[in-house]
Design an enzyme around this catalytic site. Structure first.
Site, PDB file in Angstrom:
ATOM      1  N   PHE A   5     -11.530  -7.873  13.250  1.00  0.00           N
ATOM      2  CA  PHE A   5     -10.425  -8.284  12.379  1.00  0.00           C
ATOM      3  C   PHE A   5     -10.109  -7.160  11.383  1.00  0.00           C
ATOM      4  O   PHE A   5     -11.008  -6.625  10.736  1.00  0.00           O
ATOM      5  CB  PHE A   5     -10.796  -9.561  11.620  1.00  0.00           C
ATOM      6  N   GLN A   6      -8.864  -6.828  11.277  1.00  0.00           N
ATOM      7  CA  GLN A   6      -8.375  -5.742  10.423  1.00  0.00           C
ATOM      8  C   GLN A   6      -9.072  -4.425  10.713  1.00  0.00           C
ATOM      9  O   GLN A   6      -9.283  -3.608   9.825  1.00  0.00           O
ATOM     10  CB  GLN A   6      -8.491  -6.122   8.931  1.00  0.00           C
TER      11      GLN A   6
ATOM     12  N   MET B  88      24.403   9.132   2.886  1.00  0.00           N
ATOM     13  CA  MET B  88      24.219  10.356   3.672  1.00  0.00           C
ATOM     14  C   MET B  88      24.405  10.069   5.169  1.00  0.00           C
ATOM     15  O   MET B  88      24.957  10.890   5.893  1.00  0.00           O
ATOM     16  CB  MET B  88      22.841  10.959   3.397  1.00  0.00           C
TER      17      MET B  88
ATOM     18  N   GLU C 177       0.811  -1.221   0.000  1.00  0.00           N
ATOM     19  CA  GLU C 177       0.000   0.000   0.000  1.00  0.00           C
ATOM     20  C   GLU C 177       0.847   1.277   0.000  1.00  0.00           C
ATOM     21  O   GLU C 177       0.457   2.289  -0.586  1.00  0.00           O
ATOM     22  CB  GLU C 177      -0.957   0.015   1.201  1.00  0.00           C
TER      23      GLU C 177
ATOM     24  N   LYS D  34     -17.729  -1.149   5.594  1.00  0.00           N
ATOM     25  CA  LYS D  34     -18.129  -2.074   4.535  1.00  0.00           C
ATOM     26  C   LYS D  34     -19.655  -2.104   4.354  1.00  0.00           C
ATOM     27  O   LYS D  34     -20.141  -2.172   3.217  1.00  0.00           O
ATOM     28  CB  LYS D  34     -17.616  -3.481   4.863  1.00  0.00           C
TER      29      LYS D  34
END
Lengths: 587, 184
Positions: free
Chosen positions: A114-115, A482, A52, A164
């Site tokens: 969940f999630q 760096m 993502e 959802k």
């Protein structure tokens, strides 16, 4: 247009009504209804990333190179948390992103489902605004307001979190495009009196400098055009931050090069010694100012910014002008032409002569080698050999990024995509993917470091899948360059964990993904290899082995002023003592 | 250091630089929507600003508007920055600095519980009367007083009550409005 449809359909319809043609995303349980709608239509092109965060940076690259908002679709929980870095990056660099996240159904919110995660809570400080949709009736308004807020004023990322069950519910869809749903209304036109005062101050300047930033690019192509007109009209020297490169062409006669920590000697000295500083769409970031109490001590400062909170935040402005850079520049040019000011030609000539003396220092000079590729040389050759092409450059973060900014010349805005504010390693490869999707025939190059590139290397698979022929040009010095440079400067050259002992074979890695691997180890083979890379119409990873211990100069060490720069010929002793005790606290 | 200001009427005009921290009362009109208070508080904690007192309540039901009253400390530059940062929040309609804009009325309500017998109890009641506090609960061994006043009044009353068997205090935080006929 009013129509009954499900929440998932509304998302797609709002995209269509907003003119979105491409979205970047990754499916998951809480966004399946929206993915089902994507399956059943052909107006929106969905790019399936591998992580993502990659979707977020790809959307940023898409947005920066087109001027349109980048759109992302991810699922709840880890889908949303993986977006946090990209959202923060977009907020820091003012990139318009619209991110749709799925959420567990409303009756499960708060149950540690969940999630499930508190997406609006987590993303509140890293978005311009965000919403949790609680009723289907609100969804069309929120979707369209999300685009309006992301793209107007100071652009930024927004998140719309859609449970959802709301994606499944049916409601009335209304196209609210460009209809304000909140009282949010940024001011675009600058104060007329302030603009007149600014023009009077500029007209009387003996040692002026224009200091431009990403705000010019964000204000659209008209702003860059107006900036060029104003430079011509006033004859002022001009420098830019990292984010603003390309707004004024690097080949332009008034160009001083980039300013700031790794800016040119002439740009930083001009900033330090000027009597009138005109800051256009920049925000006096610490990489720009260096030691703040020694920053341009004798100048009057004009600050043009669309965000009132940028003004007087770090540096006090004598004439603040809140407004869109394009509107303000247009008015300034108008006033300048009306008033026909008589400039102090003698003083301006003396100023340009002083600048010429600084330029003669040749601060970007470096020692070339016949047996090892200097990283600066690699960028110079890349620039020269890609000149005739329709080229877009993205970068990761580190030494290679600064060398790209210093040695690659940008002639147009929206051609340079880099993570400036947040400094996100792993930005460049997915950003290049987003740019390439938007410009399929262009030559899109991610100038990368060997460490950064591994942070989102998985997006190579996305590039292969969509036949996006991005070129990943790695300046491979085996170090986090760096970090190593700072350890040399600050920590007695104790190179704690900045050397990457196990490095993948980048050529084989490219081949494993289905791309093309190219390697160059000697200066005399570099040009042919770069030309080969340009000619290949497939994704390429270019392993450019460069001098391992090269440092990025010039450099204003932390806690120092603009006139205390380290130049490329700094001795090791100078480097060892460059940063004082208070500077060591700074980043 | 004073920088001589120009003639423009720009809303974001220069102020004197000063490193002395001042206490200011800000009145913020916001949409009454979920998360708006979290946005305001997150801004203060995220950017390291102080909150001395914060009150929030819906004030216009039909328009879904709430008023947040914040007492904060900082240098004048920080106070201006706080106001500008608040102004960036999408649900924020207006931000007014009541301390700077002139005369304002500031009130707070406190409930003060004291317990004791004999002389302490008598003294507590006497002080409460002197401060015009209401007695809203009483037992044979305790009182709860209700007092409305400026935060300084309440501080004074609470300090005196520590000598008279103070048990605990609940304060509402500040409500404030500008004087005169116009709204913010």
């Amino acid at each position: 247009m009013t129509r009954q449809m499900t929440g998932a359909e509304m998302v797609i319809q709002a995209f269509i009504d907003q003119g979105v043609d491409t979205i970047f995303g990754y499916p998951g349980g809480a966004v399946l209804p929206i993915y089902d709608e994507i399956f059943q239509q052909d107006k929106i092109n969905h790019i399936l990333v591998r992580h993502e965060q990659g979707a977020g940076h790809a959307a940023e690259g898409y947005a920066r190179s087109t001027g349109k908002p980048g759109v992302v679709l991810v699922t709840s929980g880890p889908g949303a948390t993986n977006m946090v870095t990209a959202l923060t990056d977009a907020l820091m660099d003012s990139i318009p992103l619209v991110c749709i996240t799925g959420q567990v159904p409303t009756h499960l919110i708060g149950t540690d489902g969940f999630q499930e995660c508190d997406t609006v809570g987590i993303t509140r400080p890293c978005t311009k605004h965000n919403w949790l949709v609680q009723k289907i009736e609100d969804l069309p308004k929120i979707l369209h307001e999300a685009f309006r807020i992301a793209t107007t004023g100071r652009p930024g990322p927004v998140v719309v979190d859609i449970p959802k069950n709301i994606q499944f519910q049916t409601g009335t869809y209304v196209n609210h495009k460009d209809q304000a749903q909140t009282q949010y209304k940024p001011r675009v036109k600058g104060d007329d009196t302030a603009i007149r005062e600014a023009v009077a101050l500029m007209a009387a300047a003996k040692k002026p400098v224009l200091y431009t930033g990403g705000g010019v690019v964000n204000a659209g192509p008209a702003a860059s055009r107006l900036l060029r007109e104003f430079v011509k009209l006033s004859g002022f020297p001009i420098t830019s931050t990292l984010m603003g490169l390309g707004a004024y062409p690097a080949s332009g006669p008034n160009w001083l090069g980039m300013l700031g920590m790794h800016g040119t000697y002439e740009a930083n000295l001009a900033m330090h010694d000027c009597d009138v500083m005109v800051c256009i769409g920049a925000r006096f970031d610490d990489r720009i100012t260096g030691r703040i109490d020694a920053f341009s001590p004798n100048s009057k400062k004009i600050h043009i910014d669309i965000d009132p909170s940028s003004i007087n935040k770090n540096v006090r402005a004598d004439i603040p002008i809140v407004g869109d850079v394009a509107y303000v520049l247009e008015d300034m040019i108008k006033v300048w032409k009306q008033t026909q000011p008589v400039q102090d030609k003698a003083a301006l000539n003396a100023w340009w002569q002083q600048i010429a003396v600084w330029k003669a220092k040749k601060c970007l000079a470096y020692r070339k080698h016949s047996d090892v590729i200097m990283p600066q040389y690699a960028i110079e050759r890349l620039y020269q050999l890609t000149k005739g092409h329709d080229t877009y450059i993205t970068t990761e973060v580190g030494q290679h990024q600064m060398w790209a900014a210093q040695y690659f010349g940008f002639e147009e805005p929206n051609r340079w995509m880099t993570s400036g504010g947040l400094g996100t390693m792993g930005y460049g490869l997915p950003a290049a993917l987003g740019v390439q999707i938007a410009h399929p025939d262009a030559l899109v190059i991610d100038i990368a470091g060997d460490a950064s590139v591994q942070m989102n290397i998985q997006e190579m698979a996305t590039a292969i899948q969509y036949e996006a022929p991005i070129k990943v040009f790695i300046l491979n010095n085996q170090y986090m360059g760096m970090v190593r440079q700072w350890q040399q400067l600050l920590h007695g050259n104790r190179l704690s964990h900045s050397y990457t002992e196990a490095m993948p074979d980048f050529v084989k890695l490219a081949e494993a993904y289905g791309g093309v691997g190219i390697k160059a180890e000697r200066p005399d083979e570099l040009d042919d290899a770069i030309n080969e890379m340009i000619a290949v119409k497939r994704p390429v990873i270019f392993d450019c082995r460069v001098a391992n211990l090269a440092n990025c100069f010039p450099m204003i060490p932390s806690g120092k002023a603009h006139n205390e720069m380290l130049l490329g010929d700094a001795s090791d002793d100078e480097i060892d003592t460059a940063i004082g005790a208070s500077g060591k606290m700074l980043v | 250091m004073m920088i001589v200001a120009g003639q423009s009427q720009s809303a974001y005009f220069l102020e004197e630089t000063s490193t002395v921290a001042e206490t200011h009362t800000l009145s913020v009109l916001v949409d009454n929507e979920p998360g708006v208070l979290a946005r305001v508080i997150g801004l203060f904690s995220g950017r390291g600003y102080n909150i001395e007192s914060l009150t929030v309540s819906e004030v216009e039901h039909e328009k879904h508007l709430s008023r947040i009253t914040i007492v904060t400390t900082g240098t004048p530059q920080v106070i201006t920055q706080i106001m500008n940062q608040l102004g960036r929040l999408v649900p924020v309609h207006r931000v007014v600095n009541l301390t700077k804009s002139g005369d304002s009325i500031e009130r707070e309500l406190a409930l003060v519980k004291v317990a004791g017998k004999g002389e302490h109890r008598v003294e507590a009641l006497r002080l409460a009367q002197a401060f015009e506090a209401k007695t809203v609960d009483a037992t044979l061994e305790s009182f709860v007083f209700e007092l409305t006043g400026t935060p300084a009044d309440i501080d004074r009353f609470v300090n005196l009550m520590t000598e008279c068997g103070l048990v605990e205090v609940a304060r509402t935080g500040l409500a404030a409005l500008a004087r005169g006929k116009t709204g913010m």
